[in-house]
Design an enzyme around this catalytic site. Structure first.
Site, mmCIF file in Angstrom:
data_model
loop_
_atom_site.group_PDB
_atom_site.id
_atom_site.type_symbol
_atom_site.label_atom_id
_atom_site.label_comp_id
_atom_site.label_asym_id
_atom_site.label_seq_id
_atom_site.Cartn_x
_atom_site.Cartn_y
_atom_site.Cartn_z
ATOM 1 N N HIS A 56 0.848 -1.190 0.000
ATOM 2 C CA HIS A 56 0.000 0.000 0.000
ATOM 3 C C HIS A 56 0.886 1.244 0.000
ATOM 4 C CE1 HIS A 56 -4.068 -1.757 1.625
ATOM 5 N NE2 HIS A 56 -3.602 -2.412 0.576
ATOM 6 N N GLU A 58 0.796 3.897 1.754
ATOM 7 C CA GLU A 58 1.207 4.356 3.090
ATOM 8 C C GLU A 58 2.406 3.566 3.604
ATOM 9 O OE1 GLU A 58 -1.858 3.436 2.081
ATOM 10 O OE2 GLU A 58 -3.402 4.196 3.433
ATOM 11 N N CYS A 86 -6.376 1.656 5.709
ATOM 12 C CA CYS A 86 -6.965 0.386 6.165
ATOM 13 C C CYS A 86 -6.358 0.030 7.527
ATOM 14 C CB CYS A 86 -6.680 -0.721 5.143
ATOM 15 S SG CYS A 86 -4.958 -1.295 5.138
ATOM 16 N N CYS A 89 -2.480 -0.327 7.474
ATOM 17 C CA CYS A 89 -1.747 0.948 7.429
ATOM 18 C C CYS A 89 -1.952 1.736 8.726
ATOM 19 C CB CYS A 89 -2.189 1.742 6.212
ATOM 20 S SG CYS A 89 -1.741 0.904 4.666
#
Lengths: 149, 149
Positions: A56, A58, A86, A89
């Site tokens: 991801h 992040e 999410c 993260c």
């Protein structure tokens, strides 16, 4: 004309990252991490290209920012991200002790607020900055993907 | 003597990994990921060495297993980990759709069950396998670290 380094300025940079993800066929989420009005990390979602659920935007930016800072805590840092993080993260941000989180669009299905994740108690949160632009890009991506299948 | 490839066998391999972390001065958590009785990924906590809060044993092993499999989903895989995953790792496991999670020691403070994270609904969970050994190593680490400060 002087540039104004406000939330919208940095969120536009995160949106640029989301657009790079979109161009690569990735779910378009982008992020920048800022300290003292300086961008020290950028990232965009690469889960498909890297075949890796942990890739991801992040997560990549947290690693990059810690690398830049030479320490693993993101104190005094602000993360600008185009979609609500999410639980994975949020969990990484919890460990990082990030000072400020600013996100654009809310994720009512997988976002940490609905899903049960939690940030560090020291992290201040703002959301809705450039929400419309971020949501529009995500919607376009999912509509196009649905039409391909 | 035939080797018996049971949960204790693979958890011992995860404990070997935890010991590598311990030797490096890292919080001693280790993991292996297994498919059809074959270990396809190993990992141990490297947050200090890499200066990276995302470098938990589980995160590294998820990336390595996906790399081995050539796909990002860990279906039919079992993760053996010496400590209950945190919300970040639970979140990564959620995205990976891992089939089976086996952990040794419970983490009553930061473990996903207490903290609010959630695994994928398809993931079956077992815990307590070699719990004593895993807990003992963690306790030793924290006692030694406290005495150093």
């Amino acid at each position: 004309m002087d540039l104004i380094f406000d939330d919208a300025y940095f969120m536009r940079k995160a949106l640029d990252e989301a657009n790079y993800a979109y161009e690569k066929g990735e779910i378009p989420v982008g992020v920048v991490i800022v300290i003292k009005q300086q961008i020290i990390a950028r990232g965009h979602n690469l889960t498909e290209m890297l075949n890796d659920v942990t890739a991801h935007a992040e997560m990549q930016a947290i690693t990059a920012a810690a690398n830049f800072l030479g320490g693993k805590y993101l104190k005094d840092c602000t993360m600008y991200v185009t979609l609500e993080p999410c639980q994975m993260c949020a969990g990484a941000l919890y460990w990082s002790q990030l000072s400020n989180l600013v996100f654009a669009a809310s994720d009512h299905e997988r976002g940490y607020r609905k899903f049960g994740g939690q940030l560090h108690p020291k992290t201040k949160v703002k959301n809705g900055i450039m929400e419309e632009e971020a949501s529009k890009l995500l919607k376009r991506f999912f509509i196009e993907r649905r039409n391909l299948n």
